[in-house]
Design an enzyme around this catalytic site. Structure first.
Site, PDB file in Angstrom:
ATOM      1  N   GLU A   1       0.875  -1.185   0.000  1.00 50.50           N
ATOM      2  CA  GLU A   1       0.000   0.000   0.000  1.00 50.50           C
ATOM      3  C   GLU A   1       0.904   1.224   0.000  1.00 50.50           C
ATOM      4  OE1 GLU A   1      -2.782   2.630   2.945  1.00 50.50           O
ATOM      5  OE2 GLU A   1      -2.793   0.462   3.306  1.00 50.50           O
TER       6      GLU A   1
ATOM      7  N   LYS B   1     -11.279  -1.338   6.293  1.00 49.44           N
ATOM      8  CA  LYS B   1     -10.085  -1.039   7.082  1.00 49.44           C
ATOM      9  C   LYS B   1     -10.555  -0.406   8.402  1.00 49.44           C
ATOM     10  CE  LYS B   1      -6.474   2.531   6.793  1.00 49.44           C
ATOM     11  NZ  LYS B   1      -5.674   3.346   5.869  1.00 49.44           N
TER      12      LYS B   1
ATOM     13  N   ARG C   1       0.759  10.269   0.655  1.00 47.09           N
ATOM     14  CA  ARG C   1       1.159  11.270   1.655  1.00 47.09           C
ATOM     15  C   ARG C   1       2.354  12.096   1.209  1.00 47.09           C
ATOM     16  NH1 ARG C   1       0.663   7.436   7.084  1.00 47.09           N
ATOM     17  NH2 ARG C   1      -1.452   6.732   6.645  1.00 47.09           N
TER      18      ARG C   1
END
Length: 213
Positions: free
Chosen positions: A43, A131, A47
Site C-alpha cells: 500500500e 479497514k 502522503r
C-alpha cells in the site's frame, strides 16, 4: 495483469505494509526489498509527492506484486491511482462520492471505518471488508471484538499503531483478515538505505500466522 477483488488481495499475506516514500527511487528499493521478503501486497500512500510515481515503478517490478494506493481522501484520487497502475485503493474513511469515484475508476476499494455509523454506511454501499483505522487509537483488539456482535459477517484489516508484537493479537480475531503496518519500513533503515533489514522484517511479517477463516 488480472484484476483482483479486495477479498482476494487481503488474503495474499497477513501484513500489508503501509508505505510513504520521499523519492520514486527509494520506493523502488523498498518495494524490491519487501518483495524479496515474501510480501506480495504493497500500500503506497499519497502522503508524499513521490506516491504516484512510486506506484508506477513498483507495478513493474514483478508479476506477482499487487500494488495499491493508500490515503485516498478525495474522489479524484481514485482515477489518478488507477492511471498510475494501482490495483486497489485504501482510504482512511468513506463517503458516497468516494465510493462512486472508485466504482467509476474500476478501482477496488478498502474503505476506512472507525465507528458503528461508518460501518453501517459501508455495509449499505455493499462492502464486506473494511479497514479499521486508526486501529490502536480507536480501541484496538477490544473494539474489534465488540464489533463482531452487531456486525458478524464484516471482515476487517486493522491499520494504525500496529506493531510486530501486537499484530498476532489482531490476526487471531475471527473478524480480521490481515493487518496494515508501517513497522516493516523503520525510518532508521530507510535513512541508512539498509534494504536487507527491510527484507528481514518483511520475511518475519510474512511468516506470521495468517487467519484461517
Amino acid at each position: 495483469m488480472t484484476s483482483k477483488s479486495v477479498s482476494d488481495i487481503v488474503r495474499l499475506g497477513p501484513v500489508i505494509p503501509v508505505l510513504a516514500f520521499e523519492t520514486v527511487e527509494q520506493g523502488e528499493h523498498v518495494s524490491r526489498a519487501l518483495h524479496a521478503g515474501g510480501v506480495k501486497v504493497l500500500e503506497i500512500t499519497l502522503r508524499t509527492p513521490a506516491g504516484l510515481g512510486a506506484i508506477e515503478r513498483a507495478c513493474e517490478l514483478a508479476d506477482d506484486i499487487v500494488v495499491g494506493v493508500g490515503t485516498i481522501t478525495k474522489p479524484e484520487h481514485c482515477a489518478q491511482a488507477k492511471k498510475a497502475g494501482a490495483q486497489f485503493g485504501v482510504s482512511p474513511g468513506l463517503t458516497k462520492d468516494m465510493h462512486q469515484a472508485a466504482q467509476d475508476a474500476g478501482l477496488p476499494l478498502l474503505p476506512g471505518v472507525m465507528t458503528p455509523s461508518d460501518i453501517i454506511l459501508a455495509l449499505e454501499l455493499g462492502y464486506e471488508i473494511v479497514k479499521f483505522f486508526p486501529a490502536q487509537q480507536a480501541g484496538g483488539v477490544p473494539m474489534l471484538q465488540a464489533f463482531h456482535g452487531p456486525f458478524p459477517a464484516l471482515k476487517f484489516c486493522p491499520t494504525g499503531g500496529i506493531t510486530a508484537e501486537s499484530a498476532p493479537h489482531f490476526l487471531s480475531l475471527p473478524n480480521v483478515v490481515c493487518v496494515g503496518g508501517s513497522w516493516l519500513t523503520p525510518k532508521s533503515a530507510l535513512a541508512a538505505q539498509n534494504w536487507d533489514e527491510v527484507t528481514r522484517l518483511a520475511r518475519a511479517a510474512s511468516q506470521l500466522a495468517a487467519p484461517v477463516h
